[in-house]
Enzyme design. Sequence first.
Site, PDB file in Angstrom:
ATOM      1  N   ASP A  13     -72.657  24.077  18.998  1.00 21.17           N
ATOM      2  CA  ASP A  13     -73.835  24.610  19.700  1.00 21.17           C
ATOM      3  C   ASP A  13     -75.079  24.517  18.822  1.00 21.17           C
ATOM      4  O   ASP A  13     -74.991  24.597  17.596  1.00 21.17           O
ATOM      5  CB  ASP A  13     -73.562  26.076  20.093  1.00 21.17           C
ATOM      6  CG  ASP A  13     -74.551  26.573  21.134  1.00 21.17           C
ATOM      7  OD1 ASP A  13     -75.172  25.739  21.826  1.00 21.17           O
ATOM      8  OD2 ASP A  13     -74.700  27.802  21.261  1.00 21.17           O
ATOM      9  N   ARG A  26     -84.588  17.591  23.764  1.00 16.44           N
ATOM     10  CA  ARG A  26     -83.236  18.138  23.611  1.00 16.44           C
ATOM     11  C   ARG A  26     -82.194  17.038  23.394  1.00 16.44           C
ATOM     12  O   ARG A  26     -81.267  17.187  22.604  1.00 16.44           O
ATOM     13  CB  ARG A  26     -82.850  18.955  24.847  1.00 16.44           C
ATOM     14  CG  ARG A  26     -83.627  20.252  25.008  1.00 16.44           C
ATOM     15  CD  ARG A  26     -83.165  20.985  26.275  1.00 16.44           C
ATOM     16  NE  ARG A  26     -81.736  21.245  26.222  1.00 16.44           N
ATOM     17  CZ  ARG A  26     -81.196  22.273  25.573  1.00 16.44           C
ATOM     18  NH1 ARG A  26     -81.965  23.147  24.966  1.00 16.44           N
ATOM     19  NH2 ARG A  26     -79.897  22.441  25.559  1.00 16.44           N
ATOM     20  N   SER A  58     -69.167  21.934  28.920  1.00 13.82           N
ATOM     21  CA  SER A  58     -68.490  23.023  29.635  1.00 13.82           C
ATOM     22  C   SER A  58     -68.660  22.860  31.146  1.00 13.82           C
ATOM     23  O   SER A  58     -69.555  22.148  31.620  1.00 13.82           O
ATOM     24  CB  SER A  58     -69.066  24.376  29.201  1.00 13.82           C
ATOM     25  OG  SER A  58     -70.347  24.573  29.768  1.00 13.82           O
ATOM     26  N   ASN A  61     -72.079  23.604  31.966  1.00 15.21           N
ATOM     27  CA  ASN A  61     -73.157  22.712  31.528  1.00 15.21           C
ATOM     28  C   ASN A  61     -73.688  21.821  32.658  1.00 15.21           C
ATOM     29  O   ASN A  61     -74.756  21.216  32.528  1.00 15.21           O
ATOM     30  CB  ASN A  61     -72.716  21.845  30.343  1.00 15.21           C
ATOM     31  CG  ASN A  61     -72.630  22.611  29.028  1.00 15.21           C
ATOM     32  OD1 ASN A  61     -71.819  22.305  28.158  1.00 15.21           O
ATOM     33  ND2 ASN A  61     -73.482  23.627  28.863  1.00 15.21           N
ATOM     34  N   TRP A  62     -72.953  21.778  33.790  1.00 15.82           N
ATOM     35  CA  TRP A  62     -73.472  21.039  34.947  1.00 15.82           C
ATOM     36  C   TRP A  62     -74.759  21.674  35.460  1.00 15.82           C
ATOM     37  O   TRP A  62     -75.493  21.059  36.230  1.00 15.82           O
ATOM     38  CB  TRP A  62     -72.428  20.999  36.063  1.00 15.82           C
ATOM     39  CG  TRP A  62     -71.210  20.197  35.717  1.00 15.82           C
ATOM     40  CD1 TRP A  62     -69.978  20.685  35.394  1.00 15.82           C
ATOM     41  CD2 TRP A  62     -71.102  18.769  35.670  1.00 15.82           C
ATOM     42  NE1 TRP A  62     -69.112  19.646  35.141  1.00 15.82           N
ATOM     43  CE2 TRP A  62     -69.767  18.454  35.298  1.00 15.82           C
ATOM     44  CE3 TRP A  62     -71.991  17.708  35.903  1.00 15.82           C
ATOM     45  CZ2 TRP A  62     -69.313  17.149  35.151  1.00 15.82           C
ATOM     46  CZ3 TRP A  62     -71.528  16.398  35.758  1.00 15.82           C
ATOM     47  CH2 TRP A  62     -70.208  16.136  35.390  1.00 15.82           C
ATOM     48  N   ARG A  64     -77.341  22.275  33.836  1.00 20.04           N
ATOM     49  CA  ARG A  64     -78.527  21.779  33.104  1.00 20.04           C
ATOM     50  C   ARG A  64     -79.280  20.746  33.948  1.00 20.04           C
ATOM     51  O   ARG A  64     -78.729  20.198  34.898  1.00 20.04           O
ATOM     52  CB  ARG A  64     -78.068  21.167  31.776  1.00 20.04           C
ATOM     53  CG  ARG A  64     -77.469  22.233  30.888  1.00 20.04           C
ATOM     54  CD  ARG A  64     -77.232  21.759  29.490  1.00 20.04           C
ATOM     55  NE  ARG A  64     -76.697  22.859  28.696  1.00 20.04           N
ATOM     56  CZ  ARG A  64     -76.711  22.923  27.381  1.00 20.04           C
ATOM     57  NH1 ARG A  64     -77.247  21.929  26.690  1.00 20.04           N
ATOM     58  NH2 ARG A  64     -76.211  23.956  26.747  1.00 20.04           N
ATOM     59  N   SER A 186     -68.290  31.506  25.604  1.00 18.27           N
ATOM     60  CA  SER A 186     -68.794  30.619  26.664  1.00 18.27           C
ATOM     61  C   SER A 186     -67.658  29.909  27.396  1.00 18.27           C
ATOM     62  O   SER A 186     -67.705  28.682  27.603  1.00 18.27           O
ATOM     63  CB  SER A 186     -69.799  29.604  26.091  1.00 18.27           C
ATOM     64  OG  SER A 186     -70.901  30.264  25.509  1.00 18.27           O
TER      65      SER A 186
HETATM   66  C1  IPE Z   1     -71.164  26.050  25.023  1.00 20.63           C
HETATM   67  O1  IPE Z   1     -72.498  25.997  24.655  1.00 20.63           O
HETATM   68  C2  IPE Z   1     -70.711  24.706  25.509  1.00 20.63           C
HETATM   69  C3  IPE Z   1     -70.619  23.661  24.489  1.00 20.63           C
HETATM   70  C4  IPE Z   1     -70.854  23.815  23.222  1.00 20.63           C
HETATM   71  C5  IPE Z   1     -70.225  22.376  24.978  1.00 20.63           C
HETATM   72  P1  IPE Z   1     -73.651  26.438  25.664  1.00 20.63           P
HETATM   73  O2  IPE Z   1     -74.914  26.292  24.900  1.00 20.63           O
HETATM   74  O3  IPE Z   1     -73.534  25.687  26.935  1.00 20.63           O
HETATM   75  O4  IPE Z   1     -73.279  27.958  25.936  1.00 20.63           O
HETATM   76  P2  IPE Z   1     -74.207  29.177  26.358  1.00 20.63           P
HETATM   77  O5  IPE Z   1     -75.014  28.737  27.547  1.00 20.63           O
HETATM   78  O6  IPE Z   1     -75.072  29.494  25.182  1.00 20.63           O
HETATM   79  O7  IPE Z   1     -73.246  30.261  26.660  1.00 20.63           O
HETATM   80  C1  IPE Z   2     -74.725  22.213  22.388  1.00 19.64           C
HETATM   81  O1  IPE Z   2     -76.073  22.356  22.120  1.00 19.64           O
HETATM   82  C2  IPE Z   2     -74.412  20.986  23.185  1.00 19.64           C
HETATM   83  C3  IPE Z   2     -73.905  21.262  24.526  1.00 19.64           C
HETATM   84  C4  IPE Z   2     -73.794  22.431  25.056  1.00 19.64           C
HETATM   85  C5  IPE Z   2     -73.518  20.119  25.317  1.00 19.64           C
HETATM   86  P1  IPE Z   2     -77.062  23.002  23.175  1.00 19.64           P
HETATM   87  O2  IPE Z   2     -77.610  21.924  24.033  1.00 19.64           O
HETATM   88  O3  IPE Z   2     -76.427  24.117  23.913  1.00 19.64           O
HETATM   89  O4  IPE Z   2     -78.189  23.544  22.215  1.00 19.64           O
HETATM   90  P2  IPE Z   2     -78.962  24.918  22.337  1.00 19.64           P
HETATM   91  O5  IPE Z   2     -77.952  26.009  22.421  1.00 19.64           O
HETATM   92  O6  IPE Z   2     -79.797  24.836  23.586  1.00 19.64           O
HETATM   93  O7  IPE Z   2     -79.795  24.991  21.096  1.00 19.64           O
HETATM   94 MG    MG Z   3     -76.262  26.097  23.531  1.00 19.47          MG
END
Ligand code: IPE
Ligand code: IPE
Ligand code: MG
Length: 250
Positions: A13, A26, A58, A61-62, A64, A186
Amino acid sequence: MDSLPQHIALIMDGNGRWAQRRGLARIDGHSAGEEAIVAAVMAAHESGVPWLSLYAFSTENWRRPQPEVDFLMTFNQRVIRNNARAWHDLGIRIRYLGKADPRIPDFVHEDIAFVEDLTRENTGMTLTMAFDHGGRRDLVRATRMLVERGVPAEEVTEDVLGAHMQYPDLPDIDLLVRTSGEHRLSNFMLWQAAYAELVFLDVLWPDFRAEHLQFAVDLYHRRQRRFGGATESAARPGPMAVGAGAGDGR
Ligand code: IPE
Ligand code: IPE
Ligand code: MG
């Protein structure tokens, strides 16, 4: 604790914040994360740990923005293409956990199938990529399977449910590390994480290197695992306090 953790899992993360701090998009943070993935796999392989799991995408994550989701699908494919051969040469077996959503493009499935087939017989470390993974969905999937097979309620035990997970041989997580300073699971491997030792590091994922893994493993060795028991040694106040809350961070 002297023995090496058998199963290390990493919640990767902080890519977005890493990019934001540099005035980048990003997706640049995700790209920069590839080096950290390579470093983590190499460090785990060299340490001799038999199971390494990485949280790559995850089921949540869909949510996003679509361009970021699209990028993450392609990025996963890129990581496979760039590294699968080298990991295969090291005897690493690669498996994907999850990957059930119809929105995953065919080209991603094709590359996943290729790398899973390529490395299927390998006997070194097993690298589990949690991709389109959700701990709750895993449990629902296993429960559905039990119902479909008509397993009587009184025969549903922890062992039986565990045997219906996607990878029944995937052992419990010993050491679970999350980067970026967030203190949550998460929805990651809820079944396998039941008794994991948790380590939360402040480092953002793209900056993660072998030294951070070593730091987490060192912390793990100073923990006392009790599994609900009350041994004589467990009754003593131990160095567990070192790892309480954000104090684990680096
Ligand atoms: C968890 O990170 C998923 C992955 C690292 C792939 P997220 O950034 O998606 O989790 P939340 O939203 O902070 O809980
Ligand atoms: C983890 O980094 C990667 C995935 C969840 C796919 P993030 O994209 O969640 O990065 P932050 O948490 O927004 O900094
Ligand atoms: Mg994150």
